[in-house]
Design an enzyme around this catalytic site. Sequence first.
Site, PDB file in Angstrom:
ATOM      1  N   HIS A 193      32.966  27.851  47.447  1.00  0.00           N
ATOM      2  CA  HIS A 193      33.545  27.492  48.751  1.00  0.00           C
ATOM      3  C   HIS A 193      34.796  28.297  49.134  1.00  0.00           C
ATOM      4  CE1 HIS A 193      35.038  24.306  51.743  1.00  0.00           C
ATOM      5  NE2 HIS A 193      33.822  24.609  52.149  1.00  0.00           N
ATOM      6  N   LYS A 201      37.143  31.279  50.547  1.00  0.00           N
ATOM      7  CA  LYS A 201      37.028  32.182  51.704  1.00  0.00           C
ATOM      8  C   LYS A 201      38.244  33.093  51.662  1.00  0.00           C
ATOM      9  CE  LYS A 201      36.491  27.671  53.413  1.00  0.00           C
ATOM     10  NZ  LYS A 201      35.118  27.659  53.104  1.00  0.00           N
ATOM     11  N   ASP A 211      42.852  46.267  48.300  1.00  0.00           N
ATOM     12  CA  ASP A 211      43.562  47.165  47.374  1.00  0.00           C
ATOM     13  C   ASP A 211      44.346  46.415  46.299  1.00  0.00           C
ATOM     14  OD1 ASP A 211      42.553  49.396  48.635  1.00  0.00           O
ATOM     15  OD2 ASP A 211      44.290  49.648  49.946  1.00  0.00           O
TER      16      ASP A 211
END
Lengths: 179, 179
Positions: free
Chosen positions: B114, B116, B121
């Site tokens: 779940h 996100k 870099d």
Amino acid sequence: MDPVLGHCWLQALLAEAAEPGAPTRPCSCPLPSGDTALSRLVRRLLSARRSLDLCLFSFSSPQLARAVQLLHRRGVRVRLVTDAQYMGLHGSQIGRLRHAGIQVRHDQHSGYMHHKFAIVDRRMLITGSLNWTTQAIQNNRENVLVVEDADYVKAFQDEFERIWEEYNPANYSFLSERQ
Amino acid sequence: MDPVLGHCWLQALLAEAAEPGAPTRPCSCPLPSGDTALSRLVRRLLSARRSLDLCLFSFSSPQLARAVQLLHRRGVRVRLVTDAQYMGLHGSQIGRLRHAGIQVRHDQHSGYMHHKFAIVDRRMLITGSLNWTTQAIQNNRENVLVVEDADYVKAFQDEFERIWEEYNPANYSFLSERQ
């Protein structure tokens, strides 16, 4: 052991928060105790002394609802913003919290009020991917950030105040008014 | 105007990223231009020079998929972790990204992957409530945090590496093996 809460550590935390210094009953049940992600989250919430602002897409965790209710009973000003479509789902704690006297406001959009953050005493932001549901706590891969940097806290506090005002029931419109 | 992308500002951003300094065609369409939450997110992503690590529950935004593909073509090492149950849904961009040669791994749990978040870099963390879907971008109330504090970035980078290894296809188990 409380069958709703299930976790002895949480019972102990809530008992200590409700009555600091009172002796806690020893427990020998085999459930996890001590330091878990959920216990750390509950500890942060229970540190509230003046206010707790909650902006939560989905709230079905009985453990977290108990912590919030305890804060409300202790005189902390709790405000809760949630999503209209999810607050009526099976297992939602929103009705219980409203029944306990906690102020709840919700959106009127077709889109989701998808935030999942809490602000403790206007100084500590708790945010991330975690919805406050038992499914998420027990089964998902999630993150929760705890941030005390004033700039981040202010951005979320401002968003909370905007939403709180926007979702003021005085501003709700109803079908009959839209026609 | 590209009918998939829809937004001229994004076309311009992608064109500039693909070929810096090349002249861009002027545009007089009435769509939003300039500084939006989505354009700021795309700009942050397009700043990647070496690596982009993506850990995304749901990814259906064609705009964001185009930006990720462009980075991949530019030689940035893109790795993507996603949720097995959501990657097959209608509109998911995962197949398209895999087809373009981007490495994708997914969970094998009944619970959701779940998270996100994105790490650019190994130095910039982009995280919040936002799933990378058109629905979320256009209709929901969401938050996205951009964090360059090394401690926060490291915590998420470590989680990414753990998940990347855990979801290595060499570790997948199949029904026949479970029996």
